[in-house]
Every structure is written in C-alpha cells, then in structure tokens.
Design a protein around this motif. Structure first.
Motif, PDB file in Angstrom:
ATOM      1  N   VAL A 140      31.619  33.413  17.767  1.00  0.00           N
ATOM      2  CA  VAL A 140      31.563  34.185  17.522  1.00  0.00           C
ATOM      3  C   VAL A 140      31.366  35.304  18.037  1.00  0.00           C
ATOM      4  N   LYS A 141      30.310  35.392  18.869  1.00  0.00           N
ATOM      5  CA  LYS A 141      29.653  36.413  18.601  1.00  0.00           C
ATOM      6  C   LYS A 141      29.782  36.833  20.657  1.00  0.00           C
ATOM      7  N   LEU A 142      30.411  34.915  20.728  1.00  0.00           N
ATOM      8  CA  LEU A 142      30.505  35.678  22.155  1.00  0.00           C
ATOM      9  C   LEU A 142      32.146  35.435  21.841  1.00  0.00           C
ATOM     10  N   ALA A 143      33.436  35.931  20.971  1.00  0.00           N
ATOM     11  CA  ALA A 143      34.236  35.606  21.132  1.00  0.00           C
ATOM     12  C   ALA A 143      34.678  37.349  21.448  1.00  0.00           C
ATOM     13  N   VAL A 144      33.709  38.392  20.569  1.00  0.00           N
ATOM     14  CA  VAL A 144      33.593  39.051  19.819  1.00  0.00           C
ATOM     15  C   VAL A 144      33.236  40.277  21.783  1.00  0.00           C
ATOM     16  N   ALA A 145      32.247  39.178  21.791  1.00  0.00           N
ATOM     17  CA  ALA A 145      31.983  39.961  23.319  1.00  0.00           C
ATOM     18  C   ALA A 145      33.177  39.711  24.140  1.00  0.00           C
ATOM     19  N   GLY A 146      33.511  38.758  24.413  1.00  0.00           N
ATOM     20  CA  GLY A 146      34.821  38.479  25.034  1.00  0.00           C
ATOM     21  C   GLY A 146      36.078  39.948  25.086  1.00  0.00           C
ATOM     22  N   LEU A 147      36.730  40.036  24.228  1.00  0.00           N
ATOM     23  CA  LEU A 147      37.215  40.554  23.420  1.00  0.00           C
ATOM     24  C   LEU A 147      37.281  42.239  24.343  1.00  0.00           C
ATOM     25  N   LEU A 148      35.594  42.921  23.769  1.00  0.00           N
ATOM     26  CA  LEU A 148      35.600  44.347  24.827  1.00  0.00           C
ATOM     27  C   LEU A 148      35.388  44.070  25.650  1.00  0.00           C
ATOM     28  N   LEU A 149      34.886  42.533  26.706  1.00  0.00           N
ATOM     29  CA  LEU A 149      34.813  42.700  28.502  1.00  0.00           C
ATOM     30  C   LEU A 149      36.340  43.406  28.470  1.00  0.00           C
ATOM     31  N   ALA A 150      37.023  42.633  28.185  1.00  0.00           N
ATOM     32  CA  ALA A 150      38.711  42.117  28.482  1.00  0.00           C
ATOM     33  C   ALA A 150      39.073  43.605  27.791  1.00  0.00           C
ATOM     34  N   LEU A 151      38.836  44.537  27.309  1.00  0.00           N
ATOM     35  CA  LEU A 151      39.261  45.401  27.444  1.00  0.00           C
ATOM     36  C   LEU A 151      38.340  47.038  27.965  1.00  0.00           C
ATOM     37  N   PHE A 152      37.146  47.005  28.262  1.00  0.00           N
ATOM     38  CA  PHE A 152      36.915  47.483  28.989  1.00  0.00           C
ATOM     39  C   PHE A 152      37.183  47.249  30.136  1.00  0.00           C
ATOM     40  N   GLU A 153      37.514  46.457  30.687  1.00  0.00           N
ATOM     41  CA  GLU A 153      37.951  45.587  32.258  1.00  0.00           C
ATOM     42  C   GLU A 153      39.581  46.205  32.114  1.00  0.00           C
ATOM     43  N   THR A 154      40.222  45.639  31.000  1.00  0.00           N
ATOM     44  CA  THR A 154      41.777  46.388  31.078  1.00  0.00           C
ATOM     45  C   THR A 154      41.904  48.421  31.495  1.00  0.00           C
ATOM     46  N   ALA A 155      40.238  48.994  30.804  1.00  0.00           N
ATOM     47  CA  ALA A 155      40.967  50.268  30.896  1.00  0.00           C
ATOM     48  C   ALA A 155      40.902  50.638  32.090  1.00  0.00           C
ATOM     49  N   ILE A 156      39.571  50.513  32.653  1.00  0.00           N
ATOM     50  CA  ILE A 156      38.912  51.167  33.658  1.00  0.00           C
ATOM     51  C   ILE A 156      39.081  50.518  35.460  1.00  0.00           C
ATOM     52  N   ALA A 157      39.276  51.739  36.363  1.00  0.00           N
ATOM     53  CA  ALA A 157      39.298  51.258  37.618  1.00  0.00           C
ATOM     54  C   ALA A 157      38.213  50.718  37.890  1.00  0.00           C
ATOM     55  N   LYS A 158      38.182  50.706  39.972  1.00  0.00           N
ATOM     56  CA  LYS A 158      36.921  50.171  40.010  1.00  0.00           C
ATOM     57  C   LYS A 158      36.452  50.941  40.918  1.00  0.00           C
ATOM     58  N   MET A 159      35.550  50.719  41.065  1.00  0.00           N
ATOM     59  CA  MET A 159      34.426  52.308  41.255  1.00  0.00           C
ATOM     60  C   MET A 159      34.537  51.930  43.259  1.00  0.00           C
ATOM     61  N   ARG A 160      34.430  52.789  43.921  1.00  0.00           N
ATOM     62  CA  ARG A 160      34.459  53.083  45.178  1.00  0.00           C
ATOM     63  C   ARG A 160      32.961  51.753  45.707  1.00  0.00           C
ATOM     64  N   VAL A 161      32.185  51.849  47.000  1.00  0.00           N
ATOM     65  CA  VAL A 161      31.292  51.045  46.928  1.00  0.00           C
ATOM     66  C   VAL A 161      30.149  51.952  47.327  1.00  0.00           C
ATOM     67  N   PHE A 162      30.818  53.175  47.833  1.00  0.00           N
ATOM     68  CA  PHE A 162      29.607  54.331  47.703  1.00  0.00           C
ATOM     69  C   PHE A 162      28.931  54.806  46.121  1.00  0.00           C
ATOM     70  N   ARG A 163      30.101  54.501  44.878  1.00  0.00           N
ATOM     71  CA  ARG A 163      28.908  54.965  43.912  1.00  0.00           C
ATOM     72  C   ARG A 163      28.726  54.477  43.032  1.00  0.00           C
ATOM     73  N   TYR A 164      28.224  52.635  44.410  1.00  0.00           N
ATOM     74  CA  TYR A 164      27.756  52.266  42.720  1.00  0.00           C
ATOM     75  C   TYR A 164      26.403  52.624  42.951  1.00  0.00           C
ATOM     76  N   SER A 165      25.201  53.386  43.606  1.00  0.00           N
ATOM     77  CA  SER A 165      24.160  53.308  44.391  1.00  0.00           C
ATOM     78  C   SER A 165      24.229  54.561  42.340  1.00  0.00           C
ATOM     79  N   ASP A 166      25.056  55.412  41.811  1.00  0.00           N
ATOM     80  CA  ASP A 166      25.207  56.527  41.102  1.00  0.00           C
ATOM     81  C   ASP A 166      25.086  55.481  39.772  1.00  0.00           C
ATOM     82  N   PHE A 167      25.936  54.660  39.268  1.00  0.00           N
ATOM     83  CA  PHE A 167      26.404  53.201  38.330  1.00  0.00           C
ATOM     84  C   PHE A 167      25.256  53.036  38.076  1.00  0.00           C
ATOM     85  N   LEU A 168      24.556  52.344  39.327  1.00  0.00           N
ATOM     86  CA  LEU A 168      22.964  51.756  39.200  1.00  0.00           C
ATOM     87  C   LEU A 168      21.869  52.553  38.838  1.00  0.00           C
TER      88      LEU A 168
END
Lengths: 316, 221
Positions: free
Chosen positions: A268-296
């Motif tokens: 059940v935990k995996l199913a919930v986590a997978g759903l959240l991951l899919a929602l998050f990935e659909t809602a957000i756009a990919k970052m530019r490479v130069f912004r990785y350092s800000d994110f991390l």
C-alpha cells in the motif's frame, strides 16, 4: 538465526520482484494522468525478458570495465536494497551495515556507471558521466546530512533501530524531521533521475543524464542496469517509508500474520508513493542543467539546518 | 512546567521561522520576496499565538493579531502596490552568490546557537530555544540587508529583523502590551517613511538600486 536468514532472503526477492512492477505502475499512472492509455502494468518485466534474450553488441573500444560494470552496479544496488527494512525489521544483514554503508554502496554503483559511460569514448556518454558526477557531488553530502540528523535523533545509524525509534513515543513533533524528509525526497528525485532533474521517459534529449551514460549498452547488460535503476527507486521509497511512515512494519520474532500484514502495508505504501511521484512528475517541468546546483544546494542546506536545529531541541 | 508537546510545537514554529528567513535569502523575484515575507509574518503570528496559549497570557493574542493583520496582510499588500508603482515588479534582482550567502547564513545560525545556549543556562528551556532562534532570524535579516542592492529588499530584511525581535520578546515572560503595540505602530510608521523615501530616491536617481547612492557620499565603493 535461520528465521532471520529466511526473512532476509524473502525480503531481497520481494524487492527484486516488486521493483519493475513499481516502475510500470508509475509509467501507467503518468500516461493516464496526461490522457493516454499507456503501456500495461507488466511491460517492464517483458522489456527485461526481451533484453535478456537479445544479443549483446559491444563497441570495439570497450574494455573489460564496460562489461563488468553492469554486474557490479546491479550487485551493489541489490545489496543496498537488502539493508533497508521493507516489511520487516531485524534483518540479518542489518547487523553488518548501516545507513552510511547504503550511501557508500549506491555511490560506488554510480562511480562504476560513470566510468562505464566514459569507457567507450563517445562524447555523449562523457557528458552523461560528468553531469552525473556533478549531481552526485551535491546530492551525497545532502544525503549524509539527512543520515546524521536521523542518527542523532535515534542514537543509531542502523535503519532498523531508526525505524523502531520512529515508531516509539519519544519522537514528538520536530521541525528537523520535516526538513530531513524534504531533503531526502529532493535527493531521491535527483538520484533516481526523475523529472525536475532528469527525464526517465526520453532517449533523445540533450539534457538527459542517466540515459546518456548507458546509451552504449545493449542486451543483458542493459537489462541489469535497468533492473538496478528500478531497484534503486524502490530502495529510496522504502527508506522514506520505513523512516517517516514506519507503521505496520513487522518486528523480528512476531508471527506469520505480522509479516503478512507488514507485506500488505508495504505494498500500500508503495502504491501511495508511486501515485504521489506520478502526480508530482506530471505537474512539474524539467529544470535547466544549470539550476541543478540550486535545487540540490537547497536540499543540502535543509540537511545542514535540520542537524543544526537538532542541537537546540536536544536541550529540552 | 510545559509539556513536551507544547515545547515541540513552539520549536516547530520557531524552526520554521528560521527556515522562512532562509527562503527570503534566495528569492530573486520581487513578488516572490514579498510573498515569502508575508509567510514569515504568518509564521511569527502563529508562534506568538502558541506562546500566548502555553503561557496563558491573553495579551499575547493581541500581539499575534497585530502581527497577522499588519505584517502578514497590510504591509505585503502595500509593498506589492509600491513595487508595481515603482515599475520593478518584473525585475529579477541578482542575488550575489546564493551559495556563499547560504553558507554565511548557516554559519550565522551555528554562531547564534553557540552563543545563546551557554549564556542562557539559567533560563527556561523554551526561552533559551526561542532566544537562539530569534538571534538567528535577526542575523539572517542583517545578512539580507547587506547582501541586497535593491532598497525594497532591504526594507523586507529590516521587517524580518523586527519579526525576530518579536519572537525573542514573547519567549521572555511578561512583556508589557504597551511596548508591543508601540513597536508594531513604529514599524508601520517606518514603512510609510521608507515608502516615501523610496519614491524620493527613484525621483532623484531614476532607480532604487542603492549602489548609485555611494557615488554621492564622497567615497568610491
């Protein structure tokens, strides 16, 4: 002793069996969310079988390292996954290695993969390797800070003890834990090449990282690397699950029912986590490479801040 | 004696305030900066309200209401309108070296914890923790004021320092209400004065980048 060994092997097999299913589940959910039908749930298993049956094509310039890397990557990732309590604590291997060892195992797997990306000598693999190392140099300190925070709180670096502590009454409401959770999720997204950092669905994009490193692989080598990346995603979700949502994990010495309940709760935990991951990935756009350092960098900052704030809360 | 849960919630709010101070440091858009400041004030008003509840001091609820009304609603709205009138709502202010600023910020938090915990050894746990966090918020506000070039960002840094002072004041028991109210209104007056001042700067120099002021001070930057 024998029972512990049995649970340990069961757990390793469960991880290996569920990892492609989780990947297929996330892919299907993402396809549904954007209005497509998507591949069937079992598609990753079929892909892996097809790749294993296929012939391996090696570049002329490939050395032994190129052929050895997939096995080392897969073995290191699988051993790291065996150290995480998924549905039961008290695993046999837990006494041998702790959370820092998990970070080290994953780091060595990534090191091998980066070497393999450089080995053939194509420029595309080199770009992937250099970007992967840039991400790693920021994500790993953040991960280590999260480990420090958790182990300062629980008084142990072993995941079983941390999970037991988080289930106990002494946890309380702590801002450090919230920061550690956010930092861990950011690290997990970066490490698994998910969307804001890397796009797992594409093969032809100039900004891709993970797929660029493994572009020369084929056949059973590619199958092993793909399986290792599925296991890695499952491993991060399991770490987050057993530390921040430790309910339902069976404790060593309990009966068979406890293990079955633990397994059901885990799925059940995996199913919930997978759903959240899919929602998050659909809602957000990919970052530019130069912004990785800000994110991390902000993940690292959250980790450091979580550790620092812990010194204030320990005076109570 | 306070319960562990009461302490944990107070710790949660105070820690979040430090976190939001950090978020202020790396905002590079004016609108985002003002919104983050509104969040800062919201967190401080929650923190004060919680202190009022655990200290059973009803007058602190008024302080929380003032923080919520003036600093989380009125000041952000005024700043938003001011930014639009100044025509800088679309500008992206370059934050000088985010990484370095962050490192300095973490160093300041470590410093304030190291300083505050030993010298407040006799005080209650809650007051100690609040003072350590309040000093961090104040130092982060100062860092914000010296690392920004835009006058509006400096105003926001100044206001976040004031939030840190409120956190410190409510942690210590028995702060008179008169002091709170006069502080709150002096902040409001400061906003008006600074607002007029900003327009004066803009009229004279056609920008609110305060680096241009250095040339008129008689010394070379």
């Amino acid at each position: 002793m024998m029972a512990d060994l049995f649970v340990q092997f069961c757990e390793m097999l469960v991880v290996l069996g569920l990892a492609p299913l989780l990947a297929g589940y996330v892919r299907t959910l993402k396809a549904r969310l954007v209005g497509r039908r998507g591949p069937p749930l079992l598609q990753p298993y079929r892909d892996l079988l097809r790749l294993i049956r296929k012939e391996v094509v090696l570049a002329d310039s490939a050395s032994w390292l190129f052929r050895a890397a997939p096995y080392i990557v897969f073995a290191a990732t699988w051993v790291a996954a065996a150290l995480v309590p998924t549905f039961a604590t008290g695993l046999l291997f837990n006494y041998a290695a702790d959370m820092i060892a998990i970070v080290a195992l994953l780091a060595s797997a990534r090191f091998m993969l980066a070497l393999a990306g450089l080995d053939v000598g194509t420029s595309f693999g080199g770009i992937g390797s250099s970007r992967e190392m840039m991400i790693a140099s920021l994500a790993e300190p953040a991960m280590v800070m999260v480990v420090f925070t958790l182990s300062l709180l629980a008084g142990s670096t072993q995941l079983s003890s941390i999970a037991a502590f988080m289930q106990g009454p002494g946890v309380g409401l702590r801002v450090s834990l919230a920061m550690a959770l956010v930092a861990l999720i950011m690290v997990a997204i970066a490490e698994n090449a998910r969307i804001p950092v890397d796009n797992p669905a594409t093969h032809l994009e100039l900004t891709m990282v993970h797929e660029a490193m493994i572009i020369e692989y084929s056949g059973r080598h590619l199958a092993l690397i793909e399986l290792a990346s599925f296991v890695k995603l499952l491993l991060y979700i399991s770490i987050i699950g057993c530390v921040f949502a430790p309910w339902g994990i069976a404790v060593a010495g309990q009966g068979l029912e406890a293990y079955l309940v633990g397994l059901a709760v885990y799925v059940v935990k995996l199913a919930v986590a997978g759903l959240l991951l899919a929602l998050f990935e659909t809602a957000i756009a990919k970052m530019r490479v130069f912004r990785y350092s800000d994110f991390l960098g902000s993940a690292l900052m959250l980790g450091v801040l979580a550790t620092l704030l812990l010194f204030v809360s320990r005076i109570a | 004696m306070i319960t562990p849960l009461a302490f944990d919630v107070a710790h949660l709010f105070a820690g979040s305030l430090v976190l939001v101070s950090f978020m202020l440091l790396y905002q590079d858009r004016m609108t985002g900066l003002v919104n983050t400041f509104a969040l800062h004030a919201l967190v401080v008003s929650f923190s004060v309200a919680w202190q009022a509840y655990i200290q059973q001091a009803p007058h602190l609820y008024i302080t929380a209401a003032i923080a919520l009304g003036i600093k989380a609603i009125v000041i952000p709205v005024v700043l938003h309108r001011m930014i639009v009138r100044l025509g800088i709502h679309r500008t992206i202010e370059p934050v000088v070296g985010v990484g370095l600023t962050m490192l300095a910020g973490i160093g300041l938090i470590a410093l304030s914890i190291m300083v505050m915990l030993p010298i407040t050894a006799q005080a209650g746990t809650l007051a100690r923790e609040d003072l350590a966090f309040a000093l961090s918020v104040i130092l982060l506000g100062l860092l914000m004021m010296i690392s920004r070039r835009n006058a509006v960002s400096q105003v926001i840094g100044f206001m976040s320092i004031e939030n840190g002072l409120i956190l410190a004041a409510t942690g210590a028991k028995g702060m008179p209400l008169v002091v709170e109210i006069s502080v709150a209104f002096s902040i409001l007056v400061a906003l008006i004065v600074i607002g007029i001042f900003l327009f004066r700067i803009r009229e004279r120099f056609e920008t609110v980048d305060i680096h241009l002021l250095h040339e008129h001070r008689g010394e070379q930057p």
